[in-house]
Design an enzyme around this catalytic site. Structure first.
Site, PDB file in Angstrom:
ATOM      1  N   GLU A 116      27.628   4.136   7.247  1.00 51.64           N
ATOM      2  CA  GLU A 116      28.033   5.265   7.525  1.00 51.64           C
ATOM      3  C   GLU A 116      28.352   6.291   6.135  1.00 51.64           C
ATOM      4  O   GLU A 116      28.718   5.678   5.213  1.00 51.64           O
ATOM      5  CB  GLU A 116      29.345   5.514   8.158  1.00 51.64           C
ATOM      6  CG  GLU A 116      30.430   4.150   8.080  1.00 51.64           C
ATOM      7  CD  GLU A 116      30.598   4.162   6.772  1.00 51.64           C
ATOM      8  OE1 GLU A 116      31.088   5.079   5.910  1.00 51.64           O
ATOM      9  OE2 GLU A 116      30.567   2.946   6.147  1.00 51.64           O
ATOM     10  N   GLU A 140      28.499   2.364   3.636  1.00 51.92           N
ATOM     11  CA  GLU A 140      26.894   2.801   3.617  1.00 51.92           C
ATOM     12  C   GLU A 140      26.124   1.838   4.290  1.00 51.92           C
ATOM     13  O   GLU A 140      24.906   1.726   4.168  1.00 51.92           O
ATOM     14  CB  GLU A 140      26.412   3.116   2.253  1.00 51.92           C
ATOM     15  CG  GLU A 140      27.168   4.230   1.423  1.00 51.92           C
ATOM     16  CD  GLU A 140      26.589   4.408   0.165  1.00 51.92           C
ATOM     17  OE1 GLU A 140      25.460   3.607  -0.529  1.00 51.92           O
ATOM     18  OE2 GLU A 140      27.057   5.245  -0.527  1.00 51.92           O
TER      19      GLU A 140
END
Length: 347
Positions: free
Chosen positions: A171, A314
């Site tokens: 994310e 991430e």
């Protein structure tokens, strides 16, 4: 919410037993490969295959903005979400480096960035331009929360259909540790002070401010902790909803989910709440330094494989852990048995 989201098969316990017996016949002392053996058995049960593969991995990074950043809860300005998405698309972020290292398929999805991005490699599935500031209004409508889950579900199916054998979720969204801490406070019943960390690097004073913003927000919004859609709609994030849907899709297709850090684990808890069987397909890759992560993991009932002091998100922790998970599959596929190698067993 459409019914297909909940159609998740149980694990194949019988295959697990067969693989356990087979591992005991490999040329090594019994149990000597520890958690790698447990992993191999778990993967076999998930995939219903004696010799499961996790290669290639599929990485989905969902990006979205958070209105709560207006309250000064993050060390970075909201504009960083957009800038980092462009960095992903240009191949320069940590998740790009680690995805290349492991030969993963990588997709970047704009599910709610607050500005328009133009790039040929971007998957544009924007539900809205960032969430509302949940101190003052709901983060999104219930319909938007459901739509974001659906988008995650569809993106997951798509990358699996392209050949992904396991799923890594990442994310990008400045402010998302605030949303995640708010959700976790409701799911765990723990004091907010026990959950809130530095996020992207706020000061001690900043932490106190973040705590008070979350407390006031939860009073103002009063989400229903037994209803994951209500949690997402009132205090959640679009990227959190996207990851939740992606996990439900992977589990429905018997694809292992490599759970990353704090934000990803919150999505995992929401997926488990929507469909309890979903957690059977989850492997927690690492322990984040965010204080809420340990509490979230205890709710999920999972033990992380690594603790490298990571707090990037991430999907990076999952990507770095992936070779260990691959090692477990290769051990079963490629090691000789005592019989095939002509090695004498223990008396």
């Amino acid at each position: 919410m459409t019914k297909h989201l909940y159609n998740i098969p149980g694990k194949s316990i019988d295959i697990g037993k067969q693989v356990s017996n087979y591992i005991n016949s490999l040329t090594k002392p019994l149990g000597s490969l520890g958690r790698l053996e447990e992993l191999a058995i778990s993967l076999a049960e998930m995939k219903n295959e004696s010799f499961p593969s996790v290669s290639p991995a599929g990485v989905l990074v969902f990006a979205a903005d958070h209105g709560i950043t207006d309250e000064g809860v993050s060390a970075y300005p909201k504009a960083v979400t957009e800038q980092m998405v462009l960095n992903f698309l240009n191949g320069g972020a940590a998740i790009n480096v680690f995805s290349r290292q492991i030969g993963a398929l990588l997709n970047i999805i704009d599910i709610g960035v607050a500005s328009d991005l133009d790039h040929s490699d971007l998957i544009n599935k924007k539900v809205r331009y960032g969430t509302g500031n949940f101190l003052r209004e709901d983060a999104m409508s219930r319909e938007e929360a459901e739509k974001a889950i659906e988008i995650g579900y569809e993106e997951s199916i798509e990358i699996i259909n392209k050949g992904a054998q396991c799923l890594i979720l990442g994310e990008m969204g400045i402010g998302n540790t605030t949303a995640s801490s708010a959700i976790l406070a409701l799911l765990s019943g723990k004091a907010i002070e026990a959950l809130v960390g530095t996020g992207t690097g706020i000061t001690e004073e900043g932490i106190q401010h973040k705590v008070s913003v979350i407390k006031q927000s939860l009073q103002n919004r009063n989400p229903d902790s037994s209803d994951p859609i209500d949690l997402i709609a009132k205090v959640g994030g679009l990227e959190i909803a996207g990851m939740t849907g992606a996990m439900l899709a992977a589990a429905s297709m018997r694809v292992p989910i490599l759970v990353d850090g704090f934000i990803c684990t919150i999505a995992a808890l929401l997926a488990k709440q929507l469909s309890p069987n979903a957690s059977d397909y989850m492997i927690v890759t690492h322990q984040s330094v965010e204080p809420g992560h340990q509490i979230a993991l205890s709710l999920l009932g999972k033990k992380p494989l690594l603790d490298l002091g990571l707090r990037l998100g991430e999907g990076t922790g999952a990507a770095v852990t992936y070779p260990i998970i691959q090692s477990a599959t290769l051990m079963v596929k490629e090691m000789a048995t005592f019989e095939s190698a002509g090695v004498s067993q223990k008396n």
